[in-house]
Design a protein around this motif. Structure first.
Motif, PDB file in Angstrom:
ATOM      1  N   GLY A 118      18.335  -6.639 -14.060  1.00 35.81           N
ATOM      2  CA  GLY A 118      17.234  -7.521 -13.724  1.00 35.81           C
ATOM      3  C   GLY A 118      16.676  -7.244 -12.341  1.00 35.81           C
ATOM      4  N   ASP A 119      17.435  -6.476 -11.557  1.00 36.21           N
ATOM      5  CA  ASP A 119      16.944  -6.046 -10.252  1.00 36.21           C
ATOM      6  C   ASP A 119      16.039  -4.832 -10.447  1.00 36.21           C
ATOM      7  N   ALA A 120      15.634  -4.224  -9.349  1.00 33.59           N
ATOM      8  CA  ALA A 120      14.773  -3.044  -9.429  1.00 33.59           C
ATOM      9  C   ALA A 120      14.944  -2.211  -8.173  1.00 33.59           C
ATOM     10  N   ARG A 121      14.413  -1.006  -8.219  1.00 29.78           N
ATOM     11  CA  ARG A 121      14.338  -0.146  -7.053  1.00 29.78           C
ATOM     12  C   ARG A 121      12.861   0.120  -6.766  1.00 29.78           C
ATOM     13  N   VAL A 122      12.489  -0.064  -5.510  1.00 25.41           N
ATOM     14  CA  VAL A 122      11.120   0.212  -5.095  1.00 25.41           C
ATOM     15  C   VAL A 122      11.093   1.583  -4.433  1.00 25.41           C
ATOM     16  N   HIS A 123      10.308   2.492  -4.990  1.00 26.58           N
ATOM     17  CA  HIS A 123      10.192   3.843  -4.448  1.00 26.58           C
ATOM     18  C   HIS A 123       8.920   3.920  -3.612  1.00 26.58           C
TER      19      HIS A 123
ATOM     20  N   ASP B 127       0.816  -1.216   0.000  1.00 30.30           N
ATOM     21  CA  ASP B 127       0.000   0.000   0.000  1.00 30.30           C
ATOM     22  C   ASP B 127       0.847   1.263   0.000  1.00 30.30           C
ATOM     23  N   HIS B 128       2.140   1.143   0.334  1.00 30.86           N
ATOM     24  CA  HIS B 128       3.002   2.321   0.427  1.00 30.86           C
ATOM     25  C   HIS B 128       3.978   2.423  -0.741  1.00 30.86           C
ATOM     26  N   ILE B 129       3.822   1.570  -1.743  1.00 33.91           N
ATOM     27  CA  ILE B 129       4.698   1.646  -2.909  1.00 33.91           C
ATOM     28  C   ILE B 129       4.217   2.740  -3.845  1.00 33.91           C
ATOM     29  N   GLY B 130       5.139   3.631  -4.221  1.00 33.41           N
ATOM     30  CA  GLY B 130       4.801   4.675  -5.175  1.00 33.41           C
ATOM     31  C   GLY B 130       5.083   4.244  -6.595  1.00 33.41           C
ATOM     32  N   SER B 131       6.242   3.625  -6.809  1.00 37.91           N
ATOM     33  CA  SER B 131       6.608   3.160  -8.145  1.00 37.91           C
ATOM     34  C   SER B 131       7.709   2.121  -8.029  1.00 37.91           C
ATOM     35  N   ILE B 132       7.895   1.384  -9.136  1.00 31.13           N
ATOM     36  CA  ILE B 132       8.950   0.372  -9.218  1.00 31.13           C
ATOM     37  C   ILE B 132       9.824   0.717 -10.412  1.00 31.13           C
ATOM     38  N   GLU B 133      11.106   0.854 -10.190  1.00 30.22           N
ATOM     39  CA  GLU B 133      12.044   1.248 -11.244  1.00 30.22           C
ATOM     40  C   GLU B 133      12.876   0.040 -11.670  1.00 30.22           C
ATOM     41  N   PRO B 134      12.632  -0.529 -12.865  1.00 27.62           N
ATOM     42  CA  PRO B 134      13.425  -1.675 -13.336  1.00 27.62           C
ATOM     43  C   PRO B 134      14.871  -1.249 -13.620  1.00 27.62           C
ATOM     44  N   LEU B 135      15.810  -2.155 -13.405  1.00 29.12           N
ATOM     45  CA  LEU B 135      17.218  -1.906 -13.692  1.00 29.12           C
ATOM     46  C   LEU B 135      17.702  -2.878 -14.759  1.00 29.12           C
TER      47      LEU B 135
END
Length: 288
Positions: free
Chosen positions: A264-269, A253-261
């Motif tokens: 193959g990993d990602a950053r969760v904003h 519920d607190h995820i704003g966006s997901i940034e793919p790298l």
């Protein structure tokens, strides 16, 4: 956008924490070395011994610098094997062994520095019979070891009191039913500066592992909970919380966006601007 929460005392201290900790050890050990150099010189002069004026300085500073170099290892060791109420008896043997390793490291480093200093001055340093001298140094070093462990433990206790420490709500002692499910709690108890209050599980924005603790992030503040990340994951609602990394769990519920790298990993904003790493192992499950 809601106003930012008022920074707590811990939040104001956090940016300075590393420098305060380094400064404490450097200052404490430096003051001890200076004081000991002066007193040793005075005692030797009073006893009528012949010595070079630099010798007491070399002796005390070689010892002090080696102690300073051992601080990071001691901090790691006490974090990895804490003397808490549940495990202090089991870890006591480890601490006894660690005191020997600590003293051995101190003696080797100290003697090495003294030999270099004497060689640079054209002299030769003689430590004496190693067996007898090490025993003599160990008797002194074990007191330093205990003092440093006590300082580290007291400092961490103070930090937890300032920061606030979370715990799971226990089942009642009698046979009455608990007010909420114990296996999947809806609230956590937080103790902070002598006060207790509850935080709802749904208000937890993210969790991350930190040594023997899992830090619960709530409205920009963190509360350490003594647990492993795997153990606490099993007690959270899987429809709301998702593992994104071996050390991180996020509230969906607190995820704003997901940034793919590209890796193959990602950053969760998160919505408050916090960035959480997401490994490729958990990325697919996060998107489902």
């Amino acid at each position: 956008m809601p106003p930012a929460p008022t920074p707590t005392a811990y939040a104001r201290y956090a940016p300075w924490r590393r420098w305060v900790e380094i400064g404490f050890w450097v200052m404490n050990i430096a003051v001890s070395a200076i004081g000991n150099s002066i007193t040793v010189r005075m005692e030797m002069a009073r006893a009528g011994l012949v010595f070079h004026p630099a010798e007491p300085v070399v002796w005390e500073w070689s010892s002090a610098l080696t102690f300073l170099a051992l601080v990071p290892a001691l901090v790691w060791f006490t974090r990895r094997f804490p003397l808490d109420r549940e495990r202090w008896r089991r870890h006591l043997v480890l601490y006894a062994a660690a005191s020997v390793v600590f003293s051995l490291g101190h003696v080797l480093g100290m003697v090495g520095l003294r030999e270099l200093a004497y060689a640079w001055g054209g002299g030769d340093y003689d430590f004496g019979p190693w067996g007898r001298q090490f025993l003599y140094e160990y008797v002194k070093d074990v007191r330093t070891f205990v003092s440093m462990v006590a300082v580290i433990a007291a400092y961490r206790f103070g930090l937890r009191r300032l920061q606030g420490e979370a715990s799971l709500l226990d089942a009642p002692d009698d046979d009455s039913p608990p007010v909420e499910p114990v296996e999947r709690p809806e609230r956590f108890l937080v103790r902070k500066l002598g006060r207790e209050f509850l935080i709802a599980a749904e208000d937890i924005e993210a969790l991350h592992a930190a040594g023997n603790y899992v830090n619960l992030r709530v409205r920009g503040r963190e509360y350490p909970l003594r647990s492993t990340i795997t153990a606490i994951e099993g007690r959270l609602d899987p429809a709301r919380f998702r593992r994104v990394h071996r050390s991180h769990i996020v509230n969906l519920d607190h995820i704003g966006s997901i940034e793919p790298l590209d890796t193959g990993d990602a950053r969760v904003h998160l919505k408050d601007g916090t960035v959480v790493p997401c490994s490729r192992r958990y990325r697919t499950a996060l998107s489902s």
